[in-house]
Write a protein that holds these residues in place. Structure first.
Motif, PDB file in Angstrom:
ATOM      1  N   ILE A   1     107.975  17.216  24.765  1.00 29.40           N
ATOM      2  CA  ILE A   1     107.828  18.463  25.509  1.00 29.40           C
ATOM      3  C   ILE A   1     106.348  18.851  25.529  1.00 29.40           C
ATOM      4  CG2 ILE A   1     110.166  19.183  24.898  1.00 29.40           C
ATOM      5  CD1 ILE A   1     108.924  21.199  22.932  1.00 29.40           C
ATOM      6  N   PRO A   2     105.951  19.760  26.414  1.00 27.56           N
ATOM      7  CA  PRO A   2     104.533  20.133  26.512  1.00 27.56           C
ATOM      8  C   PRO A   2     104.015  20.810  25.253  1.00 27.56           C
ATOM      9  CG  PRO A   2     105.761  20.834  28.459  1.00 27.56           C
ATOM     10  CD  PRO A   2     106.769  20.424  27.446  1.00 27.56           C
ATOM     11  N   THR A   3     102.798  20.490  24.869  1.00 29.98           N
ATOM     12  CA  THR A   3     102.149  21.183  23.752  1.00 29.98           C
ATOM     13  C   THR A   3     101.377  22.385  24.289  1.00 29.98           C
ATOM     14  OG1 THR A   3     100.191  19.766  23.928  1.00 29.98           O
ATOM     15  CG2 THR A   3     101.895  19.083  22.379  1.00 29.98           C
ATOM     16  N   PRO A   4     101.342  23.493  23.554  1.00 31.11           N
ATOM     17  CA  PRO A   4     100.548  24.647  23.995  1.00 31.11           C
ATOM     18  C   PRO A   4      99.064  24.306  24.006  1.00 31.11           C
ATOM     19  CG  PRO A   4     102.116  25.252  22.269  1.00 31.11           C
ATOM     20  CD  PRO A   4     102.080  23.766  22.316  1.00 31.11           C
ATOM     21  N   LEU A   5      98.333  24.944  24.896  1.00 28.65           N
ATOM     22  CA  LEU A   5      96.910  24.656  25.078  1.00 28.65           C
ATOM     23  C   LEU A   5      96.008  25.770  24.574  1.00 28.65           C
ATOM     24  CD1 LEU A   5      97.236  23.371  28.768  1.00 28.65           C
ATOM     25  CD2 LEU A   5      97.365  22.018  26.650  1.00 28.65           C
ATOM     26  N   PHE A   6      96.577  26.874  24.122  1.00 32.34           N
ATOM     27  CA  PHE A   6      95.776  28.005  23.683  1.00 32.34           C
ATOM     28  C   PHE A   6      94.811  27.597  22.569  1.00 32.34           C
ATOM     29  CE2 PHE A   6      99.940  30.175  24.787  1.00 32.34           C
ATOM     30  CZ  PHE A   6      99.515  30.560  26.052  1.00 32.34           C
ATOM     31  N   GLY A   7      93.592  28.097  22.671  1.00 26.83           N
ATOM     32  CA  GLY A   7      92.597  27.815  21.645  1.00 26.83           C
ATOM     33  C   GLY A   7      92.095  26.388  21.642  1.00 26.83           C
ATOM     34  N   GLY A   8      92.301  25.660  22.736  1.00 26.06           N
ATOM     35  CA  GLY A   8      91.926  24.255  22.788  1.00 26.06           C
ATOM     36  C   GLY A   8      90.453  23.998  22.560  1.00 26.06           C
ATOM     37  N   GLY A   9      89.613  24.873  23.073  1.00 26.42           N
ATOM     38  CA  GLY A   9      88.176  24.693  22.901  1.00 26.42           C
ATOM     39  C   GLY A   9      87.745  24.842  21.452  1.00 26.42           C
ATOM     40  N   LEU A  10      88.410  25.746  20.728  1.00 26.84           N
ATOM     41  CA  LEU A  10      88.095  25.913  19.314  1.00 26.84           C
ATOM     42  C   LEU A  10      88.523  24.676  18.522  1.00 26.84           C
ATOM     43  CD1 LEU A  10      89.175  29.636  18.786  1.00 26.84           C
ATOM     44  CD2 LEU A  10      86.881  28.739  19.207  1.00 26.84           C
ATOM     45  N   ILE A  11      89.682  24.113  18.859  1.00 28.87           N
ATOM     46  CA  ILE A  11      90.123  22.880  18.194  1.00 28.87           C
ATOM     47  C   ILE A  11      89.149  21.747  18.475  1.00 28.87           C
ATOM     48  CG2 ILE A  11      91.929  21.116  18.153  1.00 28.87           C
ATOM     49  CD1 ILE A  11      93.972  23.333  18.632  1.00 28.87           C
ATOM     50  N   GLU A  12      88.700  21.655  19.714  1.00 28.09           N
ATOM     51  CA  GLU A  12      87.750  20.615  20.108  1.00 28.09           C
ATOM     52  C   GLU A  12      86.427  20.750  19.353  1.00 28.09           C
ATOM     53  OE1 GLU A  12      87.019  18.687  24.438  1.00 28.09           O
ATOM     54  OE2 GLU A  12      86.256  20.725  24.221  1.00 28.09           O
ATOM     55  N   ALA A  13      86.072  21.980  19.000  1.00 26.88           N
ATOM     56  CA  ALA A  13      84.775  22.250  18.377  1.00 26.88           C
ATOM     57  C   ALA A  13      84.782  22.115  16.857  1.00 26.88           C
ATOM     58  CB  ALA A  13      84.304  23.661  18.768  1.00 26.88           C
ATOM     59  N   ILE A  14      85.934  21.787  16.264  1.00 25.82           N
ATOM     60  CA  ILE A  14      85.985  21.599  14.810  1.00 25.82           C
ATOM     61  C   ILE A  14      85.350  20.259  14.463  1.00 25.82           C
ATOM     62  CG2 ILE A  14      87.503  21.316  12.817  1.00 25.82           C
ATOM     63  CD1 ILE A  14      89.528  23.115  14.334  1.00 25.82           C
ATOM     64  N   PRO A  15      84.347  20.218  13.602  1.00 23.41           N
ATOM     65  CA  PRO A  15      83.698  18.945  13.268  1.00 23.41           C
ATOM     66  C   PRO A  15      84.652  17.991  12.546  1.00 23.41           C
ATOM     67  CG  PRO A  15      82.346  20.828  12.575  1.00 23.41           C
ATOM     68  CD  PRO A  15      83.701  21.370  12.930  1.00 23.41           C
ATOM     69  N   ASP A  16      84.475  16.692  12.799  1.00 26.02           N
ATOM     70  CA  ASP A  16      85.246  15.690  12.072  1.00 26.02           C
ATOM     71  C   ASP A  16      85.073  15.864  10.570  1.00 26.02           C
ATOM     72  OD1 ASP A  16      85.900  14.625  14.519  1.00 26.02           O
ATOM     73  OD2 ASP A  16      85.310  12.572  14.025  1.00 26.02           O
ATOM     74  N   SER A  17      83.845  16.183  10.153  1.00 29.34           N
ATOM     75  CA  SER A  17      83.562  16.314   8.720  1.00 29.34           C
ATOM     76  C   SER A  17      84.401  17.415   8.089  1.00 29.34           C
ATOM     77  CB  SER A  17      82.072  16.592   8.487  1.00 29.34           C
ATOM     78  OG  SER A  17      81.656  17.758   9.187  1.00 29.34           O
TER      79      SER A  17
ATOM     80  N   THR B   1      86.046   8.149  16.349  1.00 27.25           N
ATOM     81  CA  THR B   1      86.093   9.505  15.804  1.00 27.25           C
ATOM     82  C   THR B   1      87.510  10.063  15.887  1.00 27.25           C
ATOM     83  OG1 THR B   1      85.409  10.402  17.940  1.00 27.25           O
ATOM     84  CG2 THR B   1      83.681   9.982  16.310  1.00 27.25           C
ATOM     85  N   ILE B   2      87.700  11.230  15.291  1.00 35.58           N
ATOM     86  CA  ILE B   2      89.055  11.766  15.115  1.00 35.58           C
ATOM     87  C   ILE B   2      89.595  12.343  16.421  1.00 35.58           C
ATOM     88  CG2 ILE B   2      90.421  13.515  13.909  1.00 35.58           C
ATOM     89  CD1 ILE B   2      88.476  13.203  11.550  1.00 35.58           C
ATOM     90  N   THR B   3      90.731  11.824  16.836  1.00 39.99           N
ATOM     91  CA  THR B   3      91.435  12.395  17.979  1.00 39.99           C
ATOM     92  C   THR B   3      92.298  13.553  17.488  1.00 39.99           C
ATOM     93  OG1 THR B   3      93.139  10.700  17.717  1.00 39.99           O
ATOM     94  CG2 THR B   3      91.410  10.264  19.306  1.00 39.99           C
ATOM     95  N   ARG B   4      92.643  14.482  18.371  1.00 43.27           N
ATOM     96  CA  ARG B   4      93.268  15.714  17.856  1.00 43.27           C
ATOM     97  C   ARG B   4      94.196  16.421  18.820  1.00 43.27           C
ATOM     98  NH1 ARG B   4      87.721  18.403  16.381  1.00 43.27           N
ATOM     99  NH2 ARG B   4      87.379  16.241  15.778  1.00 43.27           N
ATOM    100  N   PHE B   5      94.355  15.949  20.053  1.00 48.36           N
ATOM    101  CA  PHE B   5      95.227  16.616  21.015  1.00 48.36           C
ATOM    102  C   PHE B   5      96.449  15.753  21.320  1.00 48.36           C
ATOM    103  CE2 PHE B   5      90.948  18.280  21.922  1.00 48.36           C
ATOM    104  CZ  PHE B   5      91.184  19.634  21.724  1.00 48.36           C
ATOM    105  N   GLY B   6      97.587  16.413  21.512  1.00 46.06           N
ATOM    106  CA  GLY B   6      98.830  15.712  21.784  1.00 46.06           C
ATOM    107  C   GLY B   6      99.700  15.621  20.543  1.00 46.06           C
ATOM    108  N   TRP B   7     100.966  15.264  20.737  1.00 48.02           N
ATOM    109  CA  TRP B   7     101.925  15.256  19.647  1.00 48.02           C
ATOM    110  C   TRP B   7     101.543  14.299  18.524  1.00 48.02           C
ATOM    111  CZ3 TRP B   7     105.215  18.812  18.490  1.00 48.02           C
ATOM    112  CH2 TRP B   7     105.727  19.663  19.492  1.00 48.02           C
ATOM    113  N   LYS B   8     100.839  13.242  18.870  1.00 49.54           N
ATOM    114  CA  LYS B   8     100.393  12.297  17.845  1.00 49.54           C
ATOM    115  C   LYS B   8      98.875  12.312  17.715  1.00 49.54           C
ATOM    116  CE  LYS B   8     104.422   9.326  17.810  1.00 49.54           C
ATOM    117  NZ  LYS B   8     104.823   8.626  16.581  1.00 49.54           N
ATOM    118  N   ALA B   9      98.263  13.419  18.143  1.00 51.51           N
ATOM    119  CA  ALA B   9      96.806  13.549  18.088  1.00 51.51           C
ATOM    120  C   ALA B   9      96.151  12.354  18.759  1.00 51.51           C
ATOM    121  CB  ALA B   9      96.325  13.689  16.640  1.00 51.51           C
TER     122      ALA B   9
END
Length: 473
Positions: A191-207, A245-253
Motif C-alpha cells: 500500500i502507499p507510504t505517507p510522504l509527509f516530512g519527506g525532505g526532513l528524512i532525506e536530510a538526515i545524515p547517514d552518520s 549510501t543508505i537508502t531510506r524511502f519505501g517499505w523496504k527503504a
C-alpha cells in the motif's frame, strides 16, 4: 457460563464480536485495548514546511498542483499514462488525511479501472472500503524469482488509446480481499507510504543513522533487535542507491532519494517514462503513443515566473520531489494524560529501540533555493519515530521479496508520525486496527518478538495508553 458454552469453533466469530462490543466508558474492552480509529479533527498535515523562502514556496505549490493532476494516455501534452498502470494521479494514492498522505478510506481504483472506456476487470483484492494496492509477483511464469510490480490495469479500450489491445495480468485464484489469505499465493501486496516530512528524512545524515544503530547496544541485544541499513557500505559491491549510501524511502527503504522515489512511482505506478526511467515498461506495438521519455525538462516551455522561480521548466518528477521535500510532517494532537503515559510506556517496553523518536537533520539545499542551505530543512528536529533501518519481521509479515539489502522478511521501521490519522496498516494493508497491527509484529524469527511479549504482559489500561499515544501522533 453462557458465553463459554457458545464459544464453540463454529461460533467463534459471534463471540469475538460480542466481546468487542462490550466497552468500558474509557474506551477499553473487557478483553484488551481498543483502537479508537482514525483521529478526528483537522488533518494537521499537507502544509508546507515552516520557514520556506518565496522561491521554495513557489516550487512547493507547483509540485502540489502537478501532484493532483489526472494523467491521460495522450492529449498532445505527452502525459503518457500506461500502457500498464495502477492509478492515474499521485493524489489518488496519497490522500489520507491530505495530499501527501496514504491510502484513503474510499478506494478510487474501482472507478479508475474503467475510466475513459477502459475494459479492465477490478482484481479481487481491490475493494471499495479496502486500501489502494499494488501487486508484486514472487515468481514469474517460468519459475524464476520476480519481485516486480505487475500493474493492475491496462489502457486497452480507452478512448485516448485507440488500437491498443493488451491484457491484464492473471491475479486469480481469488481469496480474502482484505488479507489475501486463500488467494493466489504468488501475489504480495503493497500500500502507499505517507510522504509527509519527506525532505526532513532525506536530510538526515547517514552518520546519524549509523550512530543511532550502534547506540543502546546492550538493550537491543537483550531484545534481539539487530536491524541494519539498506546499503552496502565499506567498499562492498553496491546493490542499492548506486553509491552504497543508505537508502531510506519505501517499505523496504529501497529508494535513495525523493527524486528516485518520484521517478520510479511515475514509471511503475502510472506507466509514465521519465529521465530516470526512460523506457516504457510495455513496448507492445499499437500501445505506444508518445516519444520517450514522456516526462522531461521543458526546455521550450515559456516559464511561469514567480519571483525568480521558473517552475514550468522542471519535469514532473522534479516537481513531485520538490513537493515531497518541502512537505511538513504531521502535527500531533494535543497531549492527554493517557497519551503521555503511553509515550513513556512505549519507550519503556522497547518500541523506541526501532521507532526512534527523533533525528536532527544536516545541512540541506531545497530545489529552488540558492546555494545556501535551506533554513526549513537544515538542523531541524524530525520526530519521525523510525530508525530508517530494515529489520527481520518474521514469517507472519514476510513477503518473499528482496530489494537491495532488504531480504524477504525485512522491512523499514515505518515512521509513526501521522499514524493517528491512517486508515490502513502494515505493508499490505491487511488491517485497519492498530492493535492487530502491533500484534502482527510477533511471529517466528521476528526481531519484535520480545517487545510484543512485553506489550502483551501489560495491563489492558497500559496497553490502551500506548494505543492512545499512537493515535495522538
Amino acid at each position: 457460563m453462557l458465553l463459554r458454552r457458545v464459544a464453540l469453533k463454529s461460533f467463534a466469530g459471534i463471540v469475538a464480536a460480542a466481546l468487542a462490543a462490550c466497552v468500558y466508558a474509557s474506551g477499553q474492552s473487557k478483553t484488551g485495548p481498543v483502537d479508537p480509529g482514525v483521529r478526528g479533527g483537522p488533518a494537521g498535515a499537507g502544509a508546507p514546511l515552516n520557514g520556506l523562502t518565496a522561491d521554495e514556496a513557489a516550487f512547493f505549490q507547483d509540485g502540489l498542483a502537478r501532484f493532483t493532476e489526472v494523467e491521460v494516455v495522450t492529449n498532445g501534452a505527452n502525459n503518457g499514462l500506461g500502457p500498464r498502470f495502477n492509478s492515474n494521479q499521485c493524489l489518488s494514492c496519497h490522500a489520507q488525511p491530505n495530499a501527501g498522505g496514504s491510502s484513503p478510506a474510499r478506494n478510487p481504483q474501482l472507478q479508475i479501472a474503467t475510466l475513459n472506456g477502459a475494459k479492465n476487470t477490478v482484481p479481487w483484492f481491490i475493494t471499495q472500503s479496502g486500501p489502494i494496492r499494488e501487486a508484486r509477483f514472487k515468481r514469474s511464469s517460468n519459475g524464476a524469482k520476480d519481485g516486480e510490480v505487475h500493474d493492475l490495469f491496462v489502457i486497452t479500450g480507452r478512448t485516448d488509446a485507440p488500437g491498443c489491445n493488451i491484457t491484464q495480468p492473471d491475479f486469480l485464484p481469488a481469496g480474502d480481499p482484505r488479507t489475501g489469505q486463500r488467494g493466489n499465493r504468488n501475489i504480495i501486496f503493497r500500500i502507499p507510504t505517507p510522504l509527509f516530512g519527506g525532505g526532513l528524512i532525506e536530510a538526515i545524515p547517514d552518520s546519524a543513522i549509523l550512530a543511532n544503530m550502534a547506540s543502546d547496544a546492550t538493550t537491543k541485544s537483550k531484545l534481539r533487535i539487530s536491524g541494519h541499513a539498506n546499503a552496502h557500505l565499506s567498499g562492498n559491491v553496491n546493490l542499492s542507491a548506486n553509491d552504497g549510501t543508505i537508502t531510506r524511502f519505501g517499505w523496504k527503504a529501497q529508494n535513495k532519494s525523493l527524486l528516485m522515489f518520484a521517478g520510479e512511482a511515475y514509471n511503475v505506478e502510472m506507466g509514465i517514462s521519465n529521465q530516470l526511467f526512460p523506457q516504457e515498461r510495455d513496448e507492445t506495438p499499437g500501445c505506444l503513443f508518445n516519444a520517450t521519455p514522456e516526462d522531461t525538462l521543458n526546455f521550450t516551455t515559456t516559464p511561469v515566473t514567480t519571483g525568480n522561480s521558473n517552475t514550468a521548466v522542471i519535469s514532473d518528477i522534479e516537481a513531485f520531489a520538490d513537493f515531497m521535500r518541502m512537505l511538513a510532517p504531521p502535527t500531533p494532537a494535543p497531549a492527554t494524560p493517557s497519551s503521555e503515559s503511553g509515550r513513556s510506556r512505549f519507550a519503556k517496553i522497547g518500541c523506541a529501540e526501532c521507532h526512534t523518536p527523533s533525528f536532527t537533520t544536516g545541512k540541506m539545499i531545497a530545489s529552488g533555493s540558492s546555494t545556501s542551505p535551506s533554513a526549513a530543512l537544515s538542523n531541524q528536529t524530525a520526530n519521525l519515530f523510525s530508525d530508517l533501518l530494515v529489520h527481520h519481521m518474521g514469517e507472519g509479515l514476510a513477503d518473499g521479496i528482496t530489494q537491495g539489502g532488504a531480504g524477504p522478511d525485512e522491512f523499514r521501521t515505518a515512521p509513526l508520525w501521522g499514524v493517528g490519522q491512517r486508515v490502513f496498516f502494515l505493508h499490505d494493508g491487511r488491517t485497519s486496527n492498530l492493535v492487530e497491527a502491533i500484534r502482527a509484529h510477533r511471529s517466528r524469527a521476528s526481531e519484535a518478538n520480545k517487545v510484543i511479549e512485553r506489550f502483551n504482559k501489560l495491563s489492558v489500561q497500559e496497553q490502551q495508553e500506548i494505543i492512545d499515544f499512537l493515535r495522538s501522533l
